[in-house]
Structure formats: C-alpha cells, structure tokens
Design an enzyme around this catalytic site. Sequence first.
Site, PDB file in Angstrom:
ATOM      1  N   SER A 143      52.195  36.840 -29.432  1.00 22.21           N
ATOM      2  CA  SER A 143      51.688  37.583 -30.586  1.00 22.21           C
ATOM      3  C   SER A 143      51.984  36.801 -31.858  1.00 22.21           C
ATOM      4  O   SER A 143      52.964  36.036 -31.914  1.00 22.21           O
ATOM      5  CB  SER A 143      52.346  38.962 -30.678  1.00 22.21           C
ATOM      6  N   TYR A 155      60.502  43.769 -30.703  1.00 26.15           N
ATOM      7  CA  TYR A 155      59.171  43.264 -30.346  1.00 26.15           C
ATOM      8  C   TYR A 155      58.956  41.839 -30.859  1.00 26.15           C
ATOM      9  O   TYR A 155      58.527  40.948 -30.120  1.00 26.15           O
ATOM     10  CB  TYR A 155      58.102  44.191 -30.907  1.00 26.15           C
TER      11      TYR A 155
END
Length: 266
Positions: A143, A155
């Site tokens: 990501s 995350y």
Amino acid sequence: MNQSTAALLDLSGKVAVVTGSATGIGEGIARTLADAGADVIVADIDTDGAGRVADDIGGAALDLDVSDAAACARLLGEVGERIDILVNNAGSYHEAGSILDQSVESWNRSIELNLASLFHCSKPVAARMVEQGDGGAIVNIASVDGLLPCLGTGYDSAKAGAIHFSRSLAVDLAPHGIRVNAVSPGVIPVPTLDRMHSGEIEHFWPKQPSESGLMGPLMSQRSANVPLGRKGTPSDIGQTVLFLVSELSSYVTGQNIAVDGGWTLV
C-alpha cells in the site's frame, strides 16, 4: 498488437492463486489474470464471494484464512497440480486509527493479517515452485500507506514490512528463478468501504476517535489532490500485477510499484 508482444502477456497454462479475491482489488486481479489465460484459484475466507468470482471467470474457489499458518501450509501445499503465480492480496485496514485507541490485540491482528500472512502463503508456494523447477512469480499487494503514514501505526507498519519482505524474498528465491515484487495501490474505492460509509456494515474505526495526525485533514487533502485527477480502480491494480507476473517483466524482481495516480508525490 504484434504477436510476439501479445505472447509475452499470455498466461495460458499458468495456475495463479490470488488471496482475498472475493471482492475489491483482489477480484480485479483475479479477473485480469483470467482474461490473460491463467487458471485462477480464488482464495478467500468469504466462500460465497469466492465461489461467485470463480464461477464468473471459470476458475476454482478455495476457502482460505491467511491468518492461519497451518491451513495455508496444508491447502496451498496441495491445491491444484502446480502453482506458477501467487498474489498475496488478502489484508485488512479494520485496525486503523490512532495508537491511543489501539489495543495490543488490535496491533497484533493488523500485523498478522497484513504482514505475517505473506509468509504463511509464500512459504508453501515457494517450496512448490522450487520443486517444480521452472521458476514462478509472487506479487505482494502492499500500500502507499507503507510509503507515507496515513491510516494507523499497525496498518502502515505492516504494509511497509510487506514492501521490504518482497525485497528480501526476491533475493532469497532468485537462485530458483522465482521473481518477487510488490504493488502499492493508492486511493482505490472498493465495495467494502462503500458498505461501511453507507452504514450497511459496522464502521471499521472508532466513531469518536482520539485526536491524531493520521486519518486527519492532511490525509484527506492528499487523497483529494491526486495529480492524475481520479481515483484508481481494481483493474488498474490488476493490469500492473499482470505485467509483473508475465514475461514482459522477466528481468524485474524485488521492486515495489506505486499505482496511485501520483498520490505519493504530493
């Protein structure tokens, strides 16, 4: 298109496993690889969604929980006659938000789903590829949040780890002709987020979160000012993955490609 160029994109005869491919980005990847001729195994904990996608593309569905190391070893060690391509797409941003709101259990879940799962799936598939003796390709979906802080320490850290895991694994498996790369999507609307914003499913993050620089005005401004002027699509990611698993990228390994419309530039 020149026939020799088209042949480089042809995945006929190749078997691809795409995790987390019952919906969203994973579904886009599965459909793109199937369109290129691959036999795709749609692996997901969402068995209904996996079955739907598999039926649509003429592939097979596999009930797989990527956080379960033993299940990954067993199922990916046995599924299909061979595996030529693995796309580690499954993950979750459910644990996003400020560290002030995040429990140890939440942190561990984020690392397990977004980073440890890459090891769980790559190890049995790499062993099969080595035994097959004719190389292979692994793509890890990371990501842009692994490049620039955005959603949450758990995350973001896991996705940064996914990028470096890809680099390390590329060196590890290079003697066997197995290429490993990463793709970092930018702003890609997916059905799960749409359902959350509409109230159809429970909100992933605290409704009254602690004050934080993450998921705040700076992040919103960056996402609203993508240089190319549009949000991405699952197909945008699928097409990049196709490049990385095809012969067009036969000399590419250990790289991370940000598919973000310039998100990381501003």
